[in-house]
Design a protein around this motif. Structure first.
Motif, PDB file in Angstrom:
ATOM      1  N   PHE A 229      17.234 -11.443 -10.269  1.00 46.36           N
ATOM      2  CA  PHE A 229      15.810 -11.391  -9.940  1.00 46.36           C
ATOM      3  C   PHE A 229      15.333 -12.811  -9.664  1.00 46.36           C
TER       4      PHE A 229
ATOM      5  N   HIS B  48      12.854 -15.198  -9.573  1.00 43.25           N
ATOM      6  CA  HIS B  48      11.526 -15.357 -10.154  1.00 43.25           C
ATOM      7  C   HIS B  48      10.706 -16.377  -9.369  1.00 43.25           C
TER       8      HIS B  48
ATOM      9  N   TYR C  39      16.395  -8.869  -6.320  1.00 48.24           N
ATOM     10  CA  TYR C  39      14.933  -8.785  -6.401  1.00 48.24           C
ATOM     11  C   TYR C  39      14.377 -10.144  -6.011  1.00 48.24           C
TER      12      TYR C  39
ATOM     13  N   GLU D 182      10.627 -12.201  -5.918  1.00 49.72           N
ATOM     14  CA  GLU D 182       9.266 -12.059  -6.446  1.00 49.72           C
ATOM     15  C   GLU D 182       8.261 -12.958  -5.734  1.00 49.72           C
TER      16      GLU D 182
ATOM     17  N   ASP E 240       3.926 -13.807  -6.122  1.00 49.19           N
ATOM     18  CA  ASP E 240       2.650 -13.597  -6.798  1.00 49.19           C
ATOM     19  C   ASP E 240       1.522 -13.613  -5.772  1.00 49.19           C
TER      20      ASP E 240
ATOM     21  N   SER F 286       9.375  -7.735  -5.200  1.00 50.62           N
ATOM     22  CA  SER F 286       8.498  -7.521  -6.354  1.00 50.62           C
ATOM     23  C   SER F 286       7.213  -8.309  -6.158  1.00 50.62           C
TER      24      SER F 286
ATOM     25  N   ASP G  38       3.892  -9.453  -7.618  1.00 47.04           N
ATOM     26  CA  ASP G  38       3.200  -9.649  -8.892  1.00 47.04           C
ATOM     27  C   ASP G  38       1.707  -9.811  -8.602  1.00 47.04           C
TER      28      ASP G  38
ATOM     29  N   SER H 277       4.125  -5.242  -9.572  1.00 40.76           N
ATOM     30  CA  SER H 277       4.238  -5.790 -10.916  1.00 40.76           C
ATOM     31  C   SER H 277       2.929  -6.492 -11.278  1.00 40.76           C
TER      32      SER H 277
ATOM     33  N   ASP I 199       6.688  -1.653 -11.629  1.00 36.86           N
ATOM     34  CA  ASP I 199       7.362  -2.328 -12.729  1.00 36.86           C
ATOM     35  C   ASP I 199       6.798  -1.753 -14.028  1.00 36.86           C
TER      36      ASP I 199
ATOM     37  N   TRP J 215      11.416 -11.255 -18.773  1.00 35.12           N
ATOM     38  CA  TRP J 215      10.956 -12.549 -18.273  1.00 35.12           C
ATOM     39  C   TRP J 215      10.790 -13.487 -19.472  1.00 35.12           C
TER      40      TRP J 215
ATOM     41  N   ASN K  52      16.415 -12.307 -14.941  1.00 34.81           N
ATOM     42  CA  ASN K  52      15.286 -13.054 -14.384  1.00 34.81           C
ATOM     43  C   ASN K  52      15.655 -14.538 -14.361  1.00 34.81           C
TER      44      ASN K  52
END
Length: 257
Positions: free
Chosen positions: A28, A30, A49, A51, A53, A107, A109, A146, A165, A224, A245
């Motif tokens: 993942f 992050h 994955y 991610e 935000d 993902s 967030d 998420s 998530d 996480w 993660n």
């Protein structure tokens, strides 16, 4: 047609969740948007994955970790992720890379109010559903919501191309759990281990209970805020953690795959 799509979705979900305890963890990436080469570096390392935000600013989904950063953010989810992904699918004919087996989950967030974010995101995704709807193609990019998420009882109200998530503290019925892509939680809620030496037995016992609960629900699990080094990756793998993660995607991928 709707019944056929639901059947296909159910089969894909059942296949994916039947492999939650695989010996080889997934990686993942992050906070990928903070890296020097967002998206492309993670794809080059075959991250499972990726991610990003997001906040809402002026009707756009901007990439940022805090509200203050969002106020001055220039990059958006669309121009940093969605548009380049669509371009890759065009280049490689319905997949994201020359590797016919490779795909990943994006993902997202949600840092703002989920009711403000998801309508904008839905409009963006619906422009290219063949790219962002795994119900249509197993190589499509799966979208995972998420961060700030709808309540469990609301998950079925959203289009099938949204997955979510989950959390160990949430209860899902047999239908709702099909919309849960993975279970995630804060490592520090169960352990204070710093990633050196052996993981203490008490911490192991707490983590194993949560891992078992996720697997019994048919979902892979991620933590996480865990130590991010080879010792920790090995310990998490031994415990049965399915998704590692990490901020060190290249190193982690080399260590666990």
């Amino acid at each position: 047609m709707r019944h056929l799509l639901l059947l296909i979705y159910s089969l894909i979900h059942s296949f994916a969740h039947s492999h939650v305890a695989a010996a080889q963890p997934q990686v993942f990436a992050h906070n990928d948007y903070e890296k020097p080469q967002p998206l492309t570096a993670a794809i080059a390392q075959r991250a499972d994955y990726i991610e990003a935000d997001v906040f809402v600013r002026n009707g756009q989904l901007v990439l940022a970790h805090t509200p203050a950063e969002a106020d001055t953010a220039k990059r958006t989810l669309e121009n940093t992720y969605l548009t380049p992904i669509v371009a890759l699918f065009t280049r490689y004919k319905d997949r994201v890379s020359p590797d016919r087996r490779y795909t990943f989950s994006l993902s997202i967030d949600v840092k703002d109010k989920v009711d403000d974010v998801l309508p904008i995101l839905r409009t963006l995704l619906e422009k290219n559903l063949m790219v962002f709807n795994r119900n249509f193609s197993p190589t499509a990019i799966r979208i995972i919501i998420s961060g700030n998420r709808p309540r469990p009882e609301q998950l079925l109200d959203y289009p099938l191309f949204f997955t979510f998530d989950g959390r160990p503290s949430e209860l899902y019925d047999d239908e709702t759990v099909k919309r849960v892509a993975l279970i995630s939680d804060n490592f520090r809620s169960y352990a204070r281990w710093d990633g050196t030496g052996e993981l203490p037995d008490d911490d192991k016992a707490k983590l194993k209970r949560i891992i078992k609960r996720a697997h019994e629900a048919g979902c892979p699990i991620r933590f996480w805020n865990a130590p991010d080094n080879p010792v920790a990756w090995k310990q998490l793998r031994k415990l049965g953690v399915d998704v590692i993660n990490t901020d060190k995607v290249a190193e982690c991928t080399a260590a666990v795959k």
